[in-house]
Design an enzyme around this catalytic site. Structure first.
Site, short mmCIF file in Angstrom:
data_model
loop_
_atom_site.label_atom_id
_atom_site.label_comp_id
_atom_site.label_asym_id
_atom_site.label_seq_id
_atom_site.Cartn_x
_atom_site.Cartn_y
_atom_site.Cartn_z
N LYS A 1 0.84 -1.21 0.00
CA LYS A 1 0.00 0.00 0.00
C LYS A 1 0.88 1.26 0.00
O LYS A 1 2.09 1.18 0.22
CB LYS A 1 -0.94 -0.05 1.21
N HIS B 1 -1.83 -5.47 1.36
CA HIS B 1 -3.10 -6.14 1.11
C HIS B 1 -2.80 -7.53 0.55
O HIS B 1 -1.85 -7.69 -0.22
CB HIS B 1 -3.94 -5.38 0.07
N GLU C 1 -9.33 -10.39 -8.20
CA GLU C 1 -8.38 -9.29 -8.09
C GLU C 1 -7.28 -9.38 -9.15
O GLU C 1 -6.84 -8.36 -9.68
CB GLU C 1 -7.79 -9.26 -6.66
N TYR D 1 -12.19 -2.48 -3.68
CA TYR D 1 -12.77 -2.53 -2.34
C TYR D 1 -14.30 -2.49 -2.37
O TYR D 1 -14.93 -2.08 -1.38
CB TYR D 1 -12.23 -1.37 -1.49
N ASN E 1 -2.07 -0.14 7.07
CA ASN E 1 -1.56 -1.45 7.46
C ASN E 1 -0.63 -2.10 6.43
O ASN E 1 -0.50 -3.32 6.37
CB ASN E 1 -2.70 -2.37 7.90
P1 GTP Z 1 -6.92 -6.11 2.95
O1 GTP Z 1 -5.91 -7.16 2.67
O2 GTP Z 1 -6.39 -4.70 2.81
O3 GTP Z 1 -8.23 -6.33 2.23
O4 GTP Z 1 -7.21 -6.24 4.50
P2 GTP Z 1 -8.04 -7.36 5.22
O5 GTP Z 1 -8.64 -8.32 4.24
O6 GTP Z 1 -7.17 -7.93 6.29
O7 GTP Z 1 -9.19 -6.51 5.88
P3 GTP Z 1 -10.59 -6.06 5.26
O8 GTP Z 1 -10.76 -6.58 3.88
O9 GTP Z 1 -11.63 -6.36 6.27
O10 GTP Z 1 -10.41 -4.49 5.22
C1 GTP Z 1 -9.81 -3.90 4.08
C2 GTP Z 1 -8.97 -2.74 4.49
O11 GTP Z 1 -9.82 -1.70 4.94
C3 GTP Z 1 -8.02 -2.99 5.65
O12 GTP Z 1 -6.80 -3.54 5.24
C4 GTP Z 1 -7.81 -1.60 6.18
O13 GTP Z 1 -6.82 -0.93 5.43
C5 GTP Z 1 -9.15 -0.94 5.92
N1 GTP Z 1 -9.95 -0.93 7.12
C6 GTP Z 1 -10.63 -1.95 7.70
N2 GTP Z 1 -11.25 -1.56 8.81
C7 GTP Z 1 -10.98 -0.23 8.92
C8 GTP Z 1 -11.34 0.78 9.85
O14 GTP Z 1 -12.06 0.54 10.82
N3 GTP Z 1 -10.85 2.04 9.61
C9 GTP Z 1 -10.07 2.34 8.55
N4 GTP Z 1 -9.61 3.59 8.36
N5 GTP Z 1 -9.69 1.42 7.66
C10 GTP Z 1 -10.15 0.16 7.85
MG MG Z 2 -9.73 -7.78 2.53
#
Ligand code: GTP
Ligand code: MG
Length: 147
Positions: free
Chosen positions: A9, A115, A126, A49, A112
């Protein structure tokens, strides 16, 4: 053989963590079959997303992903999806175990670092979205020592 979509990211690119992250996937034994450093459009970010469209953080997430270049990659290997997720650690870096990418380099959920696709179905979607489904096929002689 499984493939997964992984992205460094904008925070990871800006902080100079691309090499470190690529290195962890390489040392694990996964094979890089596509890579592109790119500026993400709003359209691509929203499509990527789409599942989070109704979440309160959606616009913040799209804003973040389009704020600076990302490194988009496809990694291949046995159980690549689950293996990549385990190298990355939990979504919230505050909960991610030390030794994982997010555990070692992240601090907040909004930034974080990486991805990774959450299932083989997501990976297929994807890889189609980011690379038109085009990945390289090549042999590495070391593979006989990995699988
Ligand atoms: P990805 O690999 O990035 O998809 O992460 P993930 O699969 O572990 O988590 P998820 O798909 O549930 O969420 C996608 C992304 O949304 C996360 O990686 C975060 O960057 C962002 N995200 C999730 N929850 C929050 C939140 O509460 N606040 C914010 N700002 N970002 C969030
Ligand atoms: Mg995810």
């Amino acid at each position: 053989i499984e493939q997964t979509f992984v992205m460094v990211k904008p925070d990871g690119v800006q902080r100079g963590l691309m090499g470190e992250i690529i290195s962890r996937f390489e040392r694990k034994g996964l094979k890089l079959v596509a890579a592109r450093l790119m500026q993400v459009s709003r359209e691509l970010a929203e499509a990527h997303y789409a599942e989070h469209r109704e979440r309160p953080f959606f616009s913040e997430l799209v804003q973040f992903i389009t704020s600076s270049p990302v490194l988009a990659m496809v990694w291949e290997g046995e159980n690549a999806v689950a293996v990549a997720r385990s190298l990355m650690g939990k979504t919230n870096p505050a909960e991610a175990a030390p030794g994982t990418i997010r555990g070692d380099f992240g601090l907040t959920i909004g930034m974080n670092v990486v991805h990774g696709s959450d299932s083989p179905e997501s990976a297929a979607r994807e890889i189609q979205l980011w690379f038109d489904g085009e990945t390289l096929r090549y042999d590495k002689s070391v593979e006989v020592w990995i699988r």
